[in-house]
Design a protein around this motif. Structure first.
Motif, PDB file in Angstrom:
ATOM      1  N   SER A 221      87.934 117.275   0.214  1.00  0.00           N
ATOM      2  CA  SER A 221      88.935 118.332   0.371  1.00  0.00           C
ATOM      3  C   SER A 221      90.257 117.772   0.888  1.00  0.00           C
ATOM      4  N   GLY A 281      93.816 132.413   4.499  1.00  0.00           N
ATOM      5  CA  GLY A 281      93.134 131.135   4.606  1.00  0.00           C
ATOM      6  C   GLY A 281      94.025 130.015   4.095  1.00  0.00           C
ATOM      7  N   PHE A 282      93.589 128.768   4.277  1.00  0.00           N
ATOM      8  CA  PHE A 282      94.420 127.623   3.916  1.00  0.00           C
ATOM      9  C   PHE A 282      94.572 127.456   2.407  1.00  0.00           C
ATOM     10  N   LYS A 283      93.497 127.577   1.656  1.00  0.00           N
ATOM     11  CA  LYS A 283      93.587 127.308   0.224  1.00  0.00           C
ATOM     12  C   LYS A 283      94.541 128.264  -0.473  1.00  0.00           C
ATOM     13  N   TYR A 333      97.032 122.611   8.744  1.00  0.00           N
ATOM     14  CA  TYR A 333      95.735 122.219   8.192  1.00  0.00           C
ATOM     15  C   TYR A 333      95.353 120.817   8.652  1.00  0.00           C
ATOM     16  N   GLU A 406      87.699 124.841   0.573  1.00  0.00           N
ATOM     17  CA  GLU A 406      87.959 125.176   1.971  1.00  0.00           C
ATOM     18  C   GLU A 406      86.652 125.536   2.649  1.00  0.00           C
ATOM     19  N   VAL A 410      87.164 123.500   9.319  1.00  0.00           N
ATOM     20  CA  VAL A 410      87.820 122.397   8.632  1.00  0.00           C
ATOM     21  C   VAL A 410      87.788 121.102   9.418  1.00  0.00           C
TER      22      VAL A 410
END
Length: 418
Positions: A221, A281-283, A333, A406, A410
Motif C-alpha cells: 500500500s 478515509g485516506f484512499k 497518511y 487501505e 495504517v
C-alpha cells in the motif's frame, strides 16, 4: 508528554504569535512574489522557450533535493535554526535581486538555481522554529501556517493591483521578493532561540535524505502511494510552470491576482481536512485529489475569457482540492503509517520524492510538450497542451485506485527496517 513539551507555554504570548506569523507571512510572500509569474516573465521579457521555462522551474526541485543536506548538516547539528534562516534569506535576497537584472536566460538560470538552493531549506526551518514554541502543534500550528498562505495571496494581489503583467514590468517582482527576503533575514535574528537538535550526534547521508524510511516501501500500500506521489507530480509541473503564461496569453487581466483564488481555496479546505479524512478515509481523499488535477486541466483546456470564463475560475479554485486532498492528506497518511523512529525520515523521503524527483521529471517533460504546440502567431494551442497532463493525472488515479489497499489500521505493528 516530553519534558520539552512540558516546558512550552500552553498558550502563545501575543508577541511570540506576532513574530511567528510575520515569519510565515514573509516566507511565502517571498516565494509567491516571483515564482507565480516566472513563466510569463521568461517568455515576455527574456524570450524564453517552454523548455527554458521548465528548466528555470526545476531549480525548485534541485533545491528540494539539496535542502536536507543544508538542514541536516548545518541547522540540525551546529547552529540555531533562526540564525541559519536569517543568513540564508539575506544571501537569497541578493541572488533573487540579481536574477531580475540579468536580461538573458543563462545568467538568470544561474542566479535562480543559487537562490533556490538557499531558499528551499528555509521551508523546513520556519516549521522547526514554529514547532519548537508550540505545546500542541496539531492544534496551534494551522493558525500560524495560514499566514503563509495569506502572504502568497498578498503577493499576487500586489502584482495584479500594480499591473506589472500587462505593463511588462515583471522584473519588479524580483525586487519585491528581494525586499521581502531581506526583511525576513533581519527578522530571523529576533525570532526565538531554536538550538540544533542533533548537536554532537553522528549521522549518515542516508538519514539526511530520509533513506532510513525506505523500509516502508516493503508494504504494498505504501509503495503504491509513494509511486503515485511521484507520478502525480509530473502533470502537476504543467500547472506550476505554465498557468500564469496561459492566463496572460488568453487575455486574463491581473492573472497573478486571480490565481490567488487557489490559495484562498487551499486555506479553506485545509481547515476542513480533519472532517474530510474522517468521512472519506485516506484512499477516497487521495483519489479525489488526483482526479481533481485531471478535471482542472480539462477546465483550463476548454475555458476561455468569454462565456466559458467560469471554467477557468473553477479550475483555479480547485487548487484547494488538488493540493490539500493529495499532498496534505499524504503527509498525514505518512505520519500515521510510519513508526515513530522513522517518521521524520519518512516525511523527508516523500518531500524529496515529490517536490524533488517528481516535479523535476515533470519540468523536463512539460517544456518540450509546450514547445510542440506553439502557434504561428507566437502563442500556444492550450487546449491540446492541457489535455496531456489531464490524461496523465487520470492514469495515475486509475493506477492508485486499482492497487492501493487501505487498512483499518495504517501504522505497522512492528518497526519497518531496511
Amino acid at each position: 508528554m516530553s519534558h520539552l513539551a512540558q516546558d512550552r507555554p500552553s498558550t502563545l504570548a501575543p508577541s511570540m504569535r506576532l513574530r511567528l506569523s510575520a515569519m510565515m507571512f514573509l516566507e511565502f510572500f517571498v516565494w509567491g512574489a516571483w515564482f507565480v509569474t516566472l513563466g510569463t516573465y521568461l517568455a515576455a521579457e527574456l524570450g524564453a522557450s517552454g523548455s527554458q521555462i521548465s528548466l528555470a522551474a526545476l531549480t525548485q526541485s534541485l533545491g528540494a533535493i539539496i535542502a536536507p543536506l543544508v538542514v541536516g548538516l548545518i541547522a540540525d547539528r551546529y547552529f540555531p535554526a533562526q540564525k541559519v534562516l536569517g543568513v540564508l534569506h539575506l544571501l537569497a535576497a541578493v541572488l533573487i535581486f540579481l536574477a531580475g537584472q540579468t536580461g538573458t536566460f543563462g545568467p538568470f538560470f544561474g542566479a535562480a538555481l543559487g537562490y533556490m538552493i538557499l531558499f528551499m531549506p528555509t521551508l523546513a526551518l520556519v516549521n522547526s522554529i514554529s514547532f519548537n514554541q508550540l505545546r500542541d502543534p496539531e492544534k496551534q500550528f494551522p493558525a500560524i501556517r495560514v499566514f503563509g498562505t495569506i502572504g502568497w495571496i498578498v503577493a499576487g494581489l500586489i502584482i495584479g493591483w500594480l499591473g506589472w503583467e500587462q505593463g511588462g514590468q515583471l522584473e519588479l517582482t524580483f525586487v519585491m521578493a528581494a525586499v521581502g527576503s531581506a526583511l525576513l533575514g533581519v527578522l530571523a535574528f529576533f525570532l526565538p532561540e531554536t538550538p540544533p537538535r542533533g548537536k554532537g550526534q553522528r549521522g549518515s547521508l542516508g538519514q539526511l535524505f530520509g533513506l532510513d524510511a525506505l523500509g516502508l516501501l516493503k508494504s504494498r500500500s505504501y509503495l503504491v502511494f509513494f509511486i503515485s506521489s511521484v507520478l502525480i507530480c509530473i502533470p502537476l509541473a504543467f500547472y506550476y510552470n505554465f498557468t500564469n503564461l496561459y492566463l496572460n496569453e488568453s487575455g486574463v487581466q491581473a492573472a497573478a491576482a486571480l490565481q490567488s483564488l487557489g490559495q484562498v481555496s487551499e486555506a479553506l479546505f485545509l481547515l476542513a481536512m480533519p472532517f474530510l479524512l474522517s468521512r472519506f478515509g485516506f484512499k477516497k481523499t487521495l483519489l479525489i485529489g488526483m482526479l481533481a488535477w485531471g478535471l482542472r486541466y480539462v477546465l483550463f483546456g476548454f475555458g476561455d475569457t468569454g462565456s466559458l470564463f467560469w471554467m477557468i475560475i473553477v479550475g483555479l479554485v480547485l487548487h484547494g482540492v488538488c493540493y490539500d486532498f493529495f499532498f496534505v492528506a499524504g503527509q498525514i497518511y505518512t505520519d500515521k503509517f510510519a513508526p515513530p523512529q522513522v517518521r521524520s525520515a519518512a516525511q523527508g523521503l516523500i518531500s524529496m520524492a515529490t517536490y524533488g524527483v517528481g516535479l523535476l521529471i515533470g519540468s523536463l517533460i512539460s517544456g518540450p510538450i509546450v514547445d510542440a504546440f506553439v502557434t504561428e502567431e507566437g502563442g500556444h494551442s492550450w487546449t491540446a497542451i492541457w489535455l496531456i497532463p489531464a490524461g496523465l493525472a487520470v492514469l495515475v488515479a486509475v493506477f492508485f485506485a486499482v492497487l492501493f489497499r487501505e487498512k483499518a489500521s495504517v501504522r505497522p505493528e512492528q518497526p519497518v527496517r531496511v
